[in-house]
Each structure stands twice: as C-alpha cells, then as structure tokens.
Design a protein around this motif. Structure first.
Motif, PDB file in Angstrom:
ATOM      1  N   HIS A  88      -3.580  -4.374   2.252  1.00  0.00           N
ATOM      2  CA  HIS A  88      -4.940  -3.883   1.992  1.00  0.00           C
ATOM      3  C   HIS A  88      -5.605  -3.123   3.148  1.00  0.00           C
ATOM      4  CE1 HIS A  88      -8.719  -3.646  -0.100  1.00  0.00           C
ATOM      5  NE2 HIS A  88      -9.338  -4.568   0.601  1.00  0.00           N
ATOM      6  N   HIS A 144      -2.917  -9.619  -1.713  1.00  0.00           N
ATOM      7  CA  HIS A 144      -3.189  -8.217  -1.391  1.00  0.00           C
ATOM      8  C   HIS A 144      -4.258  -8.149  -0.293  1.00  0.00           C
ATOM      9  CE1 HIS A 144      -3.617  -3.959  -1.575  1.00  0.00           C
ATOM     10  NE2 HIS A 144      -4.911  -4.066  -1.795  1.00  0.00           N
ATOM     11  N   HIS A 190      -4.064  -1.516   5.623  1.00  0.00           N
ATOM     12  CA  HIS A 190      -3.205  -0.404   6.064  1.00  0.00           C
ATOM     13  C   HIS A 190      -2.968  -0.437   7.576  1.00  0.00           C
ATOM     14  CE1 HIS A 190      -4.119   2.320   2.328  1.00  0.00           C
ATOM     15  NE2 HIS A 190      -4.259   1.034   2.021  1.00  0.00           N
ATOM     16  N   ASP A 210       0.815  -1.218   0.000  1.00  0.00           N
ATOM     17  CA  ASP A 210       0.000   0.000   0.000  1.00  0.00           C
ATOM     18  C   ASP A 210       0.854   1.276   0.000  1.00  0.00           C
ATOM     19  OD1 ASP A 210      -2.956  -1.055   0.293  1.00  0.00           O
ATOM     20  OD2 ASP A 210      -1.670  -2.322   1.533  1.00  0.00           O
ATOM     21  N   HIS A 227      -6.766  -0.853  -5.896  1.00  0.00           N
ATOM     22  CA  HIS A 227      -6.591   0.462  -6.518  1.00  0.00           C
ATOM     23  C   HIS A 227      -5.871   0.362  -7.859  1.00  0.00           C
ATOM     24  CE1 HIS A 227      -7.871   3.309  -3.275  1.00  0.00           C
ATOM     25  NE2 HIS A 227      -7.804   2.173  -2.596  1.00  0.00           N
ATOM     26  N   ASP A 271      -1.352  -2.227  -4.364  1.00  0.00           N
ATOM     27  CA  ASP A 271      -1.767  -0.827  -4.224  1.00  0.00           C
ATOM     28  C   ASP A 271      -0.542   0.093  -4.273  1.00  0.00           C
ATOM     29  OD1 ASP A 271      -4.433  -1.358  -4.279  1.00  0.00           O
ATOM     30  OD2 ASP A 271      -4.866  -0.733  -2.225  1.00  0.00           O
ATOM     31  N   HIS A 289       0.634   3.536  -2.389  1.00  0.00           N
ATOM     32  CA  HIS A 289      -0.354   4.564  -2.728  1.00  0.00           C
ATOM     33  C   HIS A 289       0.257   5.868  -3.228  1.00  0.00           C
ATOM     34  CE1 HIS A 289      -4.072   2.505  -2.035  1.00  0.00           C
ATOM     35  NE2 HIS A 289      -3.631   2.024  -0.889  1.00  0.00           N
TER      36      HIS A 289
HETATM   37 ZN    ZN Z   1      -4.511   0.163  -0.103  1.00  0.00          ZN
END
Ligand code: ZN
Length: 248
Positions: free
Chosen positions: A148, A115, A150, A8, A63, A36, A10
């Motif tokens: 996933h 994930h 976080h 993640d 995402h 992600d 991001h």
């Molecule tokens: Zn995420």
C-alpha cells in the motif's frame, strides 16, 4: 520454501513481466501478492490475468476495490480517480471476476498478510512508529507483510523496542529472530526514489549466521519508457508516466 512477495503492481505490465522472469529463473515455490493489481497503469487486464495465473494468494487493494465499485470513487484524488474511471471502462469480465473474489487480508503459515495495515487492511499506511506498534500488537505470527505505501520497509519488534526503517535493494534479514513487519515496496509504481520494480524474497531454508530463514529485498530493472509510452497513448494523467522515471 522460497516465496516471492509482490505488491502494488498497478497495471504496469513491463515491470510485472520483468519481476516474473526473475522469479521463473529463481526456483520459487509460491508467489504472494499484497494487492493493488490494477489502477494507475495501462495494462490492468494483462496484469490481472498474470497474477491470477501465478499467485498462490492475492489480496484486494484499495484501487482494486474502487475499480470494482466496492469503495466510492470519491475516495480518490484527481489522478487516481481519472485512472480508476479509465480502468473501470476497459476491465474485462475475467479480471473483474478475479478481483471480486479477493480480500484485503489473508494468512499463510507463519505469516499474516494485509494490503494496508492490520488495523485497517484497505486504507491504513504503515509509515509511522505509532501505526507500526499497533500493527505488531494486532498480530501474532512471526512475520507481518503489508503493501500500500509503495515504500520498501523493514521493522522488527523486540520487547518494547521498534527497529528498522526503509529497505534498500539487497537488504537481507534473518527471519529466525524478532517478529518482523515487511513491506516489499511496489512492483509497478515505486515511491522510494529507486525506479526499479521492488519485491521481496523469503527463503525459509536459507540462513544468516545461525538464524533460520532469510528475507531479501529485491529490485528489478524494466523498460520504464515502454510503460510511460503506453500511459501517454491511453491519455492517462501525465504525472503517472513522469513519476515512474524517478520512483516517486
Ligand atoms: Zn497501491
């Protein structure tokens, strides 16, 4: 072997660069990314390029799949959707090709990577006891890694029992005992109250007492205000900047 596990990211370049600097200084053999890479943050292309260059294995997250158009945009709430639309517009061909080649699950020797969760690698969150039990039941390797949510998490399965919970910075675990399910937390948008970038170190040689192999939950400080300024400059939703200061 020493492995850095990231998830993640991001599109938070400053967080990713800070974590990679620690990895470079630490003599790691492999880097595993649980998906992600993009979404929410202001630097999807730069983050995709760095992960592509550095990761031994990288999963696709929800995402990443929405930005590619493999999952409908309607799956997302307002802020995530707005960021995904913006990401779609600026994603370059190299990033698109990289993300397009990823799957939401993978295996490495001794480890299964997802994930989300083993029962739904794209969408499921391992945040309840029920899902945790089903995740152990659906896998066989000693180590199960998920992203996933976080939230940095460590669970172990001992007979019918389930132990563990959220994992603070510095938490160390013996990998030679019961089966483990670990979530490294999020590099680019932590949601467990600690705004520092979260990641996980696996060391198959290190020992705790007489155990074999060690996992260490790591946190790395980065200049949050720079990522916040970039989010605002790109006119992404303000809440995506604000939450980074608090790790929520
Ligand atoms: Zn995420």
């Amino acid at each position: 072997m020493r492995v850095a596990v990231l998830s993640d990211v991001h599109a938070n370049l400053h967080a990713l660069e800070a974590v990679l600097a620690e990895i470079d200084a630490g003599g790691f053999d492999e880097l595993w990314c649980l998906g992600d890479v993009v979404g929410y943050g202001p630097h999807p292309n730069e983050c995709a390029a760095l992960v592509r260059e550095r990761a031994t294995v990288c999963l696709a997250g929800n995402h990443d799949l929405v930005v590619l158009g493999k999952i409908p945009m309607t799956a997302f709430a307002d802020d995530a959707g707005a960021a995904a639309l913006w990401t779609q517009r600026i994603l370059d061909d190299d990033s698109r090709t990289f993300l397009d080649g990823l799957e939401p699950l993978a295996t490495r020797p001794g480890a299964e990577l997802f994930h989300g969760s083993p029962r739904d690698p794209v969408w499921d969150y391992v945040l309840s006891e029920d899902v945790a039990r089903q995740s152990f039941a659906a896998t066989t390797e000693p180590l199960v890694l998920v992203g996933h949510s976080h939230v940095a998490l460590q669970l172990s399965s001992e007979g019918v029992g389930l132990r563990g919970g959220t994992a603070d910075a510095g938490t160390q675990l013996d990998l030679g005992g019961p089966r483990r399910l670990l979530n490294p937390g999020s590099v680019g948008q932590p949601r467990d109250g600690d705004p520092r970038a979260a990641w996980l170190e696996l060391d198959t040689e290190a020992k705790i007492d007489n155990g074999k192999g060690r996992a260490t939950f790591r946190r790395t400080a980065y200049p949050v205000e720079l990522t916040q300024a970039e989010i605002r400059r790109q006119a992404l939703p303000e809440v995506l900047a604000e939450r980074l200061a608090h790790g929520v």
